[in-house]
Design a protein around this motif. Structure first.
Motif, PDB file in Angstrom:
ATOM      1  N   MET A   1      97.754 123.773  27.827  1.00  0.00           N
ATOM      2  CA  MET A   1      98.278 123.006  26.709  1.00  0.00           C
ATOM      3  C   MET A   1      97.242 122.037  26.164  1.00  0.00           C
ATOM      4  N   SER A   2      96.453 121.427  27.050  1.00  0.00           N
ATOM      5  CA  SER A   2      95.503 120.420  26.596  1.00  0.00           C
ATOM      6  C   SER A   2      94.065 120.928  26.585  1.00  0.00           C
ATOM      7  N   GLY A   3      93.822 122.052  27.236  1.00  0.00           N
ATOM      8  CA  GLY A   3      92.458 122.535  27.376  1.00  0.00           C
ATOM      9  C   GLY A   3      91.790 122.006  28.635  1.00  0.00           C
ATOM     10  N   ASP A   4      92.465 121.149  29.376  1.00  0.00           N
ATOM     11  CA  ASP A   4      91.971 120.608  30.637  1.00  0.00           C
ATOM     12  C   ASP A   4      92.782 121.258  31.751  1.00  0.00           C
ATOM     13  N   VAL A   5      92.174 122.182  32.455  1.00  0.00           N
ATOM     14  CA  VAL A   5      92.888 122.960  33.470  1.00  0.00           C
ATOM     15  C   VAL A   5      93.497 122.070  34.546  1.00  0.00           C
ATOM     16  N   SER A   6      92.791 121.054  34.986  1.00  0.00           N
ATOM     17  CA  SER A   6      93.316 120.161  36.023  1.00  0.00           C
ATOM     18  C   SER A   6      94.534 119.393  35.524  1.00  0.00           C
ATOM     19  N   TYR A   7      94.456 118.904  34.320  1.00  0.00           N
ATOM     20  CA  TYR A   7      95.578 118.162  33.741  1.00  0.00           C
ATOM     21  C   TYR A   7      96.794 119.076  33.568  1.00  0.00           C
ATOM     22  N   ASP A   8      96.556 120.259  33.025  1.00  0.00           N
ATOM     23  CA  ASP A   8      97.653 121.201  32.823  1.00  0.00           C
ATOM     24  C   ASP A   8      98.287 121.597  34.151  1.00  0.00           C
ATOM     25  N   MET A   9      97.481 121.789  35.175  1.00  0.00           N
ATOM     26  CA  MET A   9      98.008 122.128  36.496  1.00  0.00           C
ATOM     27  C   MET A   9      98.839 120.975  37.061  1.00  0.00           C
ATOM     28  N   THR A  10      98.399 119.759  36.833  1.00  0.00           N
ATOM     29  CA  THR A  10      99.151 118.592  37.288  1.00  0.00           C
ATOM     30  C   THR A  10     100.528 118.549  36.639  1.00  0.00           C
ATOM     31  N   LEU A  11     100.592 118.793  35.339  1.00  0.00           N
ATOM     32  CA  LEU A  11     101.887 118.809  34.656  1.00  0.00           C
ATOM     33  C   LEU A  11     102.786 119.906  35.213  1.00  0.00           C
ATOM     34  N   SER A  12     102.226 121.076  35.434  1.00  0.00           N
ATOM     35  CA  SER A  12     102.999 122.190  35.978  1.00  0.00           C
ATOM     36  C   SER A  12     103.485 121.886  37.394  1.00  0.00           C
ATOM     37  N   ALA A  13     102.599 121.374  38.218  1.00  0.00           N
ATOM     38  CA  ALA A  13     102.955 121.063  39.608  1.00  0.00           C
ATOM     39  C   ALA A  13     104.014 119.976  39.679  1.00  0.00           C
ATOM     40  N   SER A  14     103.965 119.022  38.759  1.00  0.00           N
ATOM     41  CA  SER A  14     104.951 117.937  38.797  1.00  0.00           C
ATOM     42  C   SER A  14     106.351 118.466  38.531  1.00  0.00           C
ATOM     43  N   GLU A  15     106.486 119.451  37.664  1.00  0.00           N
ATOM     44  CA  GLU A  15     107.797 120.047  37.393  1.00  0.00           C
ATOM     45  C   GLU A  15     108.314 120.808  38.617  1.00  0.00           C
ATOM     46  N   ILE A  16     107.455 121.561  39.271  1.00  0.00           N
ATOM     47  CA  ILE A  16     107.849 122.299  40.474  1.00  0.00           C
ATOM     48  C   ILE A  16     108.255 121.330  41.572  1.00  0.00           C
ATOM     49  N   ALA A  17     107.470 120.286  41.763  1.00  0.00           N
ATOM     50  CA  ALA A  17     107.728 119.329  42.836  1.00  0.00           C
ATOM     51  C   ALA A  17     109.047 118.590  42.625  1.00  0.00           C
ATOM     52  N   LYS A  18     109.367 118.264  41.383  1.00  0.00           N
ATOM     53  CA  LYS A  18     110.627 117.572  41.107  1.00  0.00           C
ATOM     54  C   LYS A  18     111.819 118.383  41.601  1.00  0.00           C
ATOM     55  N   ASP A  19     111.722 119.697  41.490  1.00  0.00           N
ATOM     56  CA  ASP A  19     112.812 120.575  41.931  1.00  0.00           C
ATOM     57  C   ASP A  19     112.848 120.755  43.444  1.00  0.00           C
ATOM     58  N   ARG A  20     111.725 120.623  44.101  1.00  0.00           N
ATOM     59  CA  ARG A  20     111.631 120.973  45.528  1.00  0.00           C
ATOM     60  C   ARG A  20     111.500 119.801  46.488  1.00  0.00           C
ATOM     61  N   SER A  21     111.181 118.632  45.988  1.00  0.00           N
ATOM     62  CA  SER A  21     110.866 117.520  46.882  1.00  0.00           C
ATOM     63  C   SER A  21     111.988 116.489  46.949  1.00  0.00           C
ATOM     64  N   ASN A  22     112.178 115.954  48.129  1.00  0.00           N
ATOM     65  CA  ASN A  22     113.099 114.827  48.298  1.00  0.00           C
ATOM     66  C   ASN A  22     112.355 113.621  48.869  1.00  0.00           C
ATOM     67  N   ILE A  23     111.065 113.547  48.592  1.00  0.00           N
ATOM     68  CA  ILE A  23     110.218 112.510  49.166  1.00  0.00           C
ATOM     69  C   ILE A  23     110.659 111.106  48.756  1.00  0.00           C
ATOM     70  N   LEU A  24     111.140 110.946  47.531  1.00  0.00           N
ATOM     71  CA  LEU A  24     111.571 109.610  47.118  1.00  0.00           C
ATOM     72  C   LEU A  24     112.755 109.139  47.947  1.00  0.00           C
ATOM     73  N   ASN A  25     113.681 110.044  48.220  1.00  0.00           N
ATOM     74  CA  ASN A  25     114.809 109.688  49.088  1.00  0.00           C
ATOM     75  C   ASN A  25     114.331 109.386  50.498  1.00  0.00           C
ATOM     76  N   GLN A  26     113.435 110.201  51.011  1.00  0.00           N
ATOM     77  CA  GLN A  26     112.913 109.980  52.364  1.00  0.00           C
ATOM     78  C   GLN A  26     112.256 108.613  52.491  1.00  0.00           C
ATOM     79  N   LEU A  27     111.520 108.213  51.478  1.00  0.00           N
ATOM     80  CA  LEU A  27     110.796 106.937  51.515  1.00  0.00           C
ATOM     81  C   LEU A  27     111.604 105.787  50.916  1.00  0.00           C
ATOM     82  N   GLN A  28     112.811 106.088  50.459  1.00  0.00           N
ATOM     83  CA  GLN A  28     113.694 105.095  49.837  1.00  0.00           C
ATOM     84  C   GLN A  28     112.988 104.385  48.676  1.00  0.00           C
TER      85      GLN A  28
END
Length: 106
Positions: free
Chosen positions: A1-28
């Motif tokens: 989307m931006s032409g920056d592969v690292s940035y685009d991967m970060t955006l993609s990974a953040s969406e996947i992680a939101k669905d799979r992670s409960n780290i915020l609950n674990q760390l309160q």
């Protein structure tokens, strides 16, 4: 989307992680109510003065700093006995978990 592969991967990974992670609950934690930092490069952690300065800067922040402890950091914190104020040390995180609550730019 931006032409920056690292940035685009970060955006993609953040969406996947939101669905799979409960780290915020674990760390309160609430979204956007903390800073996440990593420290592991030899330049930053092997020099006591530099590490002390970084941790002193964390102590002045307005929100707590979540700091996963890389083995190198753990070793140096033990050796140097530097106080960690406003820092919550946790075990290392997986790659996707680190992205669970990144805020997309508007």
């Amino acid at each position: 989307m931006s032409g920056d592969v690292s940035y685009d991967m970060t955006l993609s990974a953040s969406e996947i992680a939101k669905d799979r992670s409960n780290i915020l609950n674990q760390l309160q934690l609430n979204p956007q109510q903390y800073y996440l930092s990593t420290l592991h490069r030899p330049y930053n952690v092997d020099d006591k003065e530099i590490l002390t300065q970084i941790l002193a800067a964390y102590a002045e922040l307005d929100l707590p700093v979540i700091l996963p402890m890389h083995p190198r950091l753990k070793k140096q914190l033990t050796a140097y006995k530097i106080p960690t104020v406003n820092v919550r040390l946790i075990q290392p995180l997986g790659y996707l978990i680190s992205f669970c609550c990144l805020k997309k730019p508007s």
